[in-house]
Scaffold this active site. Structure first.
Site, PDB file in Angstrom:
ATOM      1  N   ASN A  11       0.720  -1.268   0.001  1.00 17.23           N
ATOM      2  CA  ASN A  11       0.150  -0.055   0.109  1.00 17.23           C
ATOM      3  C   ASN A  11       0.896   1.095   0.234  1.00 17.23           C
ATOM      4  O   ASN A  11       1.866   1.178   0.715  1.00 17.23           O
ATOM      5  CB  ASN A  11      -0.880   0.037   1.146  1.00 17.23           C
ATOM      6  CG  ASN A  11      -1.938  -0.879   1.160  1.00 17.23           C
ATOM      7  OD1 ASN A  11      -2.772  -1.077   0.399  1.00 17.23           O
ATOM      8  ND2 ASN A  11      -1.993  -1.821   2.310  1.00 17.23           N
ATOM      9  N   ASN A 192       5.733   6.440  -0.961  1.00 16.32           N
ATOM     10  CA  ASN A 192       6.865   5.951  -1.500  1.00 16.32           C
ATOM     11  C   ASN A 192       7.943   5.305  -0.418  1.00 16.32           C
ATOM     12  O   ASN A 192       9.285   5.405  -0.429  1.00 16.32           O
ATOM     13  CB  ASN A 192       7.716   6.924  -2.268  1.00 16.32           C
ATOM     14  CG  ASN A 192       7.164   7.417  -3.374  1.00 16.32           C
ATOM     15  OD1 ASN A 192       6.422   6.776  -3.996  1.00 16.32           O
ATOM     16  ND2 ASN A 192       7.100   8.919  -3.450  1.00 16.32           N
ATOM     17  N   ARG A 193       7.290   4.943   0.744  1.00 17.87           N
ATOM     18  CA  ARG A 193       7.997   4.058   1.778  1.00 17.87           C
ATOM     19  C   ARG A 193       8.956   5.038   2.517  1.00 17.87           C
ATOM     20  O   ARG A 193       9.894   4.712   3.219  1.00 17.87           O
ATOM     21  CB  ARG A 193       8.590   2.805   1.284  1.00 17.87           C
ATOM     22  CG  ARG A 193       7.912   1.782   0.834  1.00 17.87           C
ATOM     23  CD  ARG A 193       6.912   1.369   1.921  1.00 17.87           C
ATOM     24  NE  ARG A 193       6.151   0.192   1.679  1.00 17.87           N
ATOM     25  CZ  ARG A 193       5.031   0.210   1.228  1.00 17.87           C
ATOM     26  NH1 ARG A 193       4.392   1.348   1.204  1.00 17.87           N
ATOM     27  NH2 ARG A 193       4.463  -1.071   0.946  1.00 17.87           N
ATOM     28  N   LEU A 194       8.926   6.409   2.372  1.00 19.98           N
ATOM     29  CA  LEU A 194       9.548   7.565   2.786  1.00 19.98           C
ATOM     30  C   LEU A 194       8.741   8.152   4.033  1.00 19.98           C
ATOM     31  O   LEU A 194       8.389   9.001   4.407  1.00 19.98           O
ATOM     32  CB  LEU A 194       9.961   8.776   1.923  1.00 19.98           C
ATOM     33  CG  LEU A 194      10.940   8.198   0.857  1.00 19.98           C
ATOM     34  CD1 LEU A 194      11.098   9.344  -0.074  1.00 19.98           C
ATOM     35  CD2 LEU A 194      12.092   7.565   1.160  1.00 19.98           C
TER      36      LEU A 194
END
Length: 214
Positions: A11, A192-194
């Protein structure tokens, strides 16, 4: 299931952000705000948390329910003779982890466990439904038993034992723990997984606030 199917589960988190500018300077206030959000989002078992302990130098974890928190720590109740109770008796270092998926949030809390007072354990025990109070007598938590019938027999015994008592005594092996906090990390999912990760570390009477790389 095809392992590629599992690998493709993902997700992109976009709901909120957490910055040093908006986070509370007090981690207990910040937790209270997030916990209120979890309740208002009507999450199932918003107070569910993973309790991690240490057994023979190896991690051991299970889900328990938070039953109170303030600046003295985070409280849950259990059988002191259970696996977690035995592990905490040897090494009281522990970690609590909350994950609120609908809010794309996680909280990790590290510190050391202490037993709550006898009075606090009594008050919480007597606030529970009567059958739950009896259940604390029935269960020899974490012990191997031969079948469900053992529980049914013990339940019948204690129901009879306490049927004429208005107040059921609290089992001496059952009570609460409070996690005395040293570190709290608030994790907010971001695109973006940041992700945003803000860490509070106790330094005397103050809290050091740092951002961690995702």
């Amino acid at each position: 299931m095809d392992k590629t199917t599992v690998a493709n589960l993902r997700n992109n988190y976009t709901l909120n952000e957490l910055s040093e500018n908006i986070v509370s300077k007090n981690p207990y206030i910040q937790f209270a705000e997030w916990f209120k959000d979890a309740l208002e989002a009507k999450l199932v078992e918003a107070n569910a948390m993973v309790l991690s302990t240490i057994k023979d130098g190896r991690p051991s974890a299970r889900v328990v329910l938070l039953k109170g928190f303030d600046e003295n720590g985070f409280v849950f109740y259990t059988n002191y003779k259970s696996h977690k109770g035995q592990e905490l008796a040897v090494n009281n270092a522990a970690c609590l982890t909350f994950f609120w998926d609908k809010l794309e949030r996680q909280v990790r809390i590290e510190g050391f466990m202490e037993k709550v007072s006898e009075q606090d354990s009594d008050e919480y025990y007597w606030s529970r439904p009567r059958e739950s109070q009896i259940g604390a007598w029935v269960s020899s938590q974490s012990e191997v038993i031969s079948g469900r019938d053992i529980l049914d027999e013990k339940l019948a015994f204690y129901q009879k034992e306490f049927e004429n008592l208005e107040v059921i005594p609290r089992p001496p092996h059952w009570g609460g723990y409070v996690l005395k906090v040293e570190r709290i990390e608030f994790w907010q999912g971001r695109p973006n997984r940041l992700h945003d990760r803000i860490l509070f570390t106790q330094e005397g009477d103050n809290w050091k606030i740092e951002r961690l790389s995702p």
